[in-house]
Write a protein that holds these residues in place. Sequence first.
Motif, mmCIF file in Angstrom:
data_model
loop_
_atom_site.group_PDB
_atom_site.id
_atom_site.type_symbol
_atom_site.label_atom_id
_atom_site.label_comp_id
_atom_site.label_asym_id
_atom_site.label_seq_id
_atom_site.Cartn_x
_atom_site.Cartn_y
_atom_site.Cartn_z
ATOM 1 N N GLY A 118 -38.507 28.131 128.905
ATOM 2 C CA GLY A 118 -38.653 27.043 127.958
ATOM 3 C C GLY A 118 -40.022 27.024 127.317
ATOM 4 O O GLY A 118 -40.634 28.062 127.083
ATOM 5 N N PHE A 119 -40.515 25.827 127.088
ATOM 6 C CA PHE A 119 -41.808 25.672 126.413
ATOM 7 C C PHE A 119 -42.342 24.284 126.706
ATOM 8 O O PHE A 119 -41.581 23.320 126.779
ATOM 9 N N ASP A 120 -43.655 24.197 126.842
ATOM 10 C CA ASP A 120 -44.266 22.917 127.222
ATOM 11 C C ASP A 120 -44.963 22.269 126.027
ATOM 12 O O ASP A 120 -46.190 22.222 125.981
ATOM 13 N N GLY A 121 -44.212 21.763 125.095
ATOM 14 C CA GLY A 121 -44.853 21.099 123.976
ATOM 15 C C GLY A 121 -43.975 21.057 122.748
ATOM 16 O O GLY A 121 -42.841 21.548 122.747
ATOM 17 N N GLU A 122 -44.511 20.473 121.695
ATOM 18 C CA GLU A 122 -43.784 20.350 120.436
ATOM 19 C C GLU A 122 -43.498 21.728 119.856
ATOM 20 O O GLU A 122 -44.356 22.595 119.834
ATOM 21 N N SER A 123 -42.267 21.916 119.393
ATOM 22 C CA SER A 123 -41.931 23.198 118.782
ATOM 23 C C SER A 123 -40.878 22.988 117.703
ATOM 24 O O SER A 123 -40.287 21.913 117.576
ATOM 25 N N TYR A 124 -40.661 24.052 116.935
ATOM 26 C CA TYR A 124 -39.719 24.008 115.823
ATOM 27 C C TYR A 124 -38.943 25.311 115.776
ATOM 28 O O TYR A 124 -39.427 26.353 116.227
ATOM 29 N N ILE A 125 -37.731 25.236 115.201
ATOM 30 C CA ILE A 125 -36.990 26.426 114.825
ATOM 31 C C ILE A 125 -36.641 26.225 113.350
ATOM 32 O O ILE A 125 -35.878 25.335 112.999
ATOM 33 N N GLY A 126 -37.253 27.034 112.472
ATOM 34 C CA GLY A 126 -37.214 26.696 111.063
ATOM 35 C C GLY A 126 -37.911 25.362 110.862
ATOM 36 O O GLY A 126 -38.982 25.113 111.413
ATOM 37 N N LYS A 127 -37.277 24.456 110.136
ATOM 38 C CA LYS A 127 -37.839 23.118 109.932
ATOM 39 C C LYS A 127 -37.353 22.116 110.975
ATOM 40 O O LYS A 127 -37.765 20.954 110.968
ATOM 41 N N LEU A 128 -36.453 22.558 111.865
ATOM 42 C CA LEU A 128 -35.883 21.633 112.836
ATOM 43 C C LEU A 128 -36.807 21.458 114.032
ATOM 44 O O LEU A 128 -37.188 22.444 114.676
ATOM 45 N N PRO A 129 -37.174 20.219 114.377
ATOM 46 C CA PRO A 129 -37.911 20.001 115.629
ATOM 47 C C PRO A 129 -37.025 20.407 116.805
ATOM 48 O O PRO A 129 -35.818 20.171 116.792
ATOM 49 N N GLN A 130 -37.622 21.047 117.794
ATOM 50 C CA GLN A 130 -36.873 21.523 118.952
ATOM 51 C C GLN A 130 -37.428 20.858 120.196
ATOM 52 O O GLN A 130 -38.586 21.080 120.558
ATOM 53 N N GLN A 131 -36.625 20.019 120.823
ATOM 54 C CA GLN A 131 -37.064 19.431 122.092
ATOM 55 C C GLN A 131 -37.262 20.546 123.116
ATOM 56 O O GLN A 131 -36.523 21.523 123.127
#
Length: 284
Positions: A118-131
């Motif tokens: 996973g990932f520990d922080g704010e992220s995006y895929i394209g323009k979509l925010p990804q929890q």
Amino acid sequence: MISKGLQMISPEENIQKISPVSGGDSNQAFYVQTNEREYFVKLNQQMKIGYFKFEERGLKMIQATNTINVPDVLGCLEAEGVPMLWLEWIEGKRTHDTDVLLGERLAAMHLAEAKGYGFDGESYIGKLPQQNRLMDDWVEYYRDVRLAGQWKRGKANGRIGQAREKRLVKLMERLDEWIPRKPKSCLLHGDLWGGNWMTGPGGTPYLIDPAVLFGDHEMDLAFTELFGGFSRKFYEAYQSVFPLSSEYEERKELYQLYYLLVHLNLFGESYGPSVDRILRRYVG
């Protein structure tokens, strides 16, 4: 606006040329030449600064593996309320070795030490925010964060109806039949289609526009096959360093499913038939 951003990076530089750069569908992009160097600048008036901070972090994480080239990040800032990312300008011509180097160096990145999924922080895929969150089970992360996130978004925007939802839920319940719970954890580019790498000086390949996470290396490889842009030499070189599992072909489309759901949510029903085909393959 760009000139103000430049002054925040280096007050002594004078702009000699600014010209728009085409090719992306998410941001405005510009070539900037000063008396000292050349820059590639991206800006997006609709997004918050965290959108580019995530890209900056991803580029630096890839760079820290010392395996494959990425552009140097020269500044991530806001000017007149508009977030922008300043990168070094990369330019070069492809050579006979470019695709081989891309395969070998991507495999080396995937072999670098990593922990968790996973990932520990704010992220995006394209323009979509990804929890996101870091987890110790890959199936749980891929199911509960990646697939479930796109399922909920698609249900809310009307792009996942009852029949599609029923199959998707059934597949998610059975996901561990095909996907391992504890694969080697790798730093993944996360958005590795053919437009997200480029050739630099001497034919050296560079990764660009990452959407990083930690996970199964097969997820990156599966996406490279979805929209093309990678040669046979690339795959042969990759496997000479980090061979793919004999089960890769069986689960490849399950990793492609996430990206197709993203495209369904971003661009609409033209991606729906591909989503449905994969769902029917695995759960009827």
